[in-house]
Design an enzyme around this catalytic site. Sequence first.
Site, short mmCIF file in Angstrom:
data_model
loop_
_atom_site.label_atom_id
_atom_site.label_comp_id
_atom_site.label_asym_id
_atom_site.label_seq_id
_atom_site.Cartn_x
_atom_site.Cartn_y
_atom_site.Cartn_z
N SER A 27 0.82 -1.21 0.00
CA SER A 27 0.00 0.00 0.00
C SER A 27 0.86 1.27 0.00
CB SER A 27 -0.95 -0.03 1.20
OG SER A 27 -1.86 1.01 1.16
N ASP A 76 -8.91 -3.40 -6.20
CA ASP A 76 -8.85 -4.32 -5.06
C ASP A 76 -9.71 -3.85 -3.89
OD1 ASP A 76 -7.47 -2.19 -3.99
OD2 ASP A 76 -5.59 -3.26 -3.65
N HIS A 113 -7.64 -5.47 -0.70
CA HIS A 113 -6.41 -4.70 -0.54
C HIS A 113 -5.54 -5.21 0.61
CE1 HIS A 113 -3.78 -1.25 -0.96
NE2 HIS A 113 -3.97 -0.92 0.31
#
Length: 717
Positions: free
Chosen positions: A333, A574, A630
């Site tokens: 991320s 995602d 995610h």
Amino acid sequence: LEPKKLRRQRKPCEQSGSNRTRKERKAARVEQQTEKKILVYTHIFGHYQMITHKAADGVTGSIVEDSITEDSFDFLREETLDDELISSSESAEEESCDNKSHSKRQLLLTLAAILLAGQWMIYTSLKHHIVSDQFIPQLQQQFTTFNETPFWHRFNQSVVARTYMRTQERLRPGFQLASEGARGKYPVVMIPGFVTSGLEIWEGKECAKKYFRQRMWGGVGSVQQWLMERHCVMEHLTLDPVTGKDPEGIRIRAAQGFEAADYFMGNYWVWGKILESLADVGYDGSIMSMESYDWRLSFPKLEERDGFFTKLKYKIEAFHKVTGKKIVLTSHSLGVLLVHYFFAWVSDEDPDWVDKHIHAYVNIAGAHLGVPKAASALLSGEMSDTIFMGAVGSLVEQFLGRKVRCNLWRSWSSLWHLLPKGSDGFWDKLITMTDGEGNIGNTNHASEDDWNFLENNSPMNESVESFGAFSHHPISRIVDFLARLGGGYQVETEKTAWHDASRTPLPKAPNMKVYCLYGVGLETELAYYYKRNQEEGSEDEPTNPSTDLPFVIDTSVEDADNNIRHGIEYTDGDGSVPLQSLGYMCADGWRRKGTKLNPSRIPIVTREYKHREEFIVEDPMRRGPHSGDHVDILGHNDALADLIRIVTDHEVEDVKDNFISNIKELSSEINARDRLRRRGRMQRTLKRWNARLRRSHAKLKASKAVNQLKKIRLPFR
């Protein structure tokens, strides 16, 4: 384990039922009942041990209902009923010893036959099935009815727990690859993402002194703090908008070690699955590390306050010196942007450092080009997570309103790093203004030159009016407006672009390899429809842009054909990061020579994983081992297997491009839009230059005429 009464030598049956006292008959019944129970438990234990051992060996499957039925265990219930035992013992006392022995032999033969038949049925069922997560809970449920003693209950639980753990261990990708010969080779350094690592308090106001060195973010204790003293927590988590660091008298620092990001709260794992699989192939704290950081800070402030990049550099160099191997650097991320910044920072001092120390860079669910929800969070404190809460959303608004959320998020400089990046061709209509009734296109239209003029010459209130005058806002205009709106620390140096993959090229490292692993197949926020905030202000007290929220999401906008719901447009991704941010750089930007973003021609491998949701009883908060979410991607079985292959160099040739989305077609569309925008920008620039030349030419003509008049000598003055 035989009771004391049964340890004594049993006497032959010499007394008749009529000559025995009542006390002796009662003792005989107790002995008979105990003996039969021990026999039953002995057979059950052998039967249960056979099943659990087969389950651990990986050859069993979920129990078929016919395998353990009521008929299979009726004799157990019959034998454990006290009334029937009492009646049978009383009737047996009237019979001769020979008849009694004959009945016992028949009973034992019947028990043996039933158990053998049941074992054969269960073995046949287990032989033709595969282990599933439902097997152990079903087995435990079947045997719950027979937990008649505390010992058996504890034994049952311990065996089931051990068997379940052994079964789960065999299902882990790391365990499976270890059985094939995979062993840890390269040291691993992990960089967590946004809000997924814990923050501890080291110094605080009076309300927080009792929480010294406790989690203020991440962990069950932080939830209690939020519920009981949310104003205190908000005060400590908010950064100073002037310095970009903690306010005076407050020190919040990142938790350290693997515990900082293995589990966020309770059993909600983040990096926990990766750590387990790495341990399966021989990794431990001596050859891998978790480099957590204060994810609220801007990247320059991380180095200025905590020396994060200097420590990260020394950590990698230490691993390289001790093991003699290059490092595998992996991030998730926001950590992807931090690694881009680190590469540029360390290469600024030594251009060859990355090539000398980094074997591979694995980015997992990387937001290379930012996330749209960062723009909505900074503009109005809203996103889909707050829009779709329904009744819970109203409670959240009362507990933590939009203004409060927005002020907190604007103070986090890292959220400004997460704003969408790239040209306007990537995010051409990130925000669309409506008339407040869900109608699009009824607002005023203005040109780019008008926007530049308004932004450079208008005070704050007029700047808000000018923002509302445009029907569509690309990312460049949104960033300009948010910067004027203020609230967060802004770094005005060229080094702020080091985290931007669309502007800063990869380092000079031809021997390094880049892997992009991310999930697809989930609806993800792409664009928003906004309206003027009618709830804020009035004619007597107009909206104050510096304290109020001038714009909010227009939830009345609905368009199922274009995948728009409640004022939010969705696309593939995602669930948090859209596809173009996840995959454009990996599929196009770093591969195309014309971009000049990969000067060393570093090999790029892109692996996409299709989201497939499954419900797991033991992990109900997650979407299963094949989820492309995610955060869930950190526990995706295929992604874990690919990561283990990379760090162990075991069958790494199998880790190659796997495109299942339309990212290549989407990249071509983005490039086409970008070319059109560049062409239009060049035309506008030429028009401006032509206008300037015409004005200069007119001034030149006027000045020449004046000079000619000055040269004329008039006959009189």
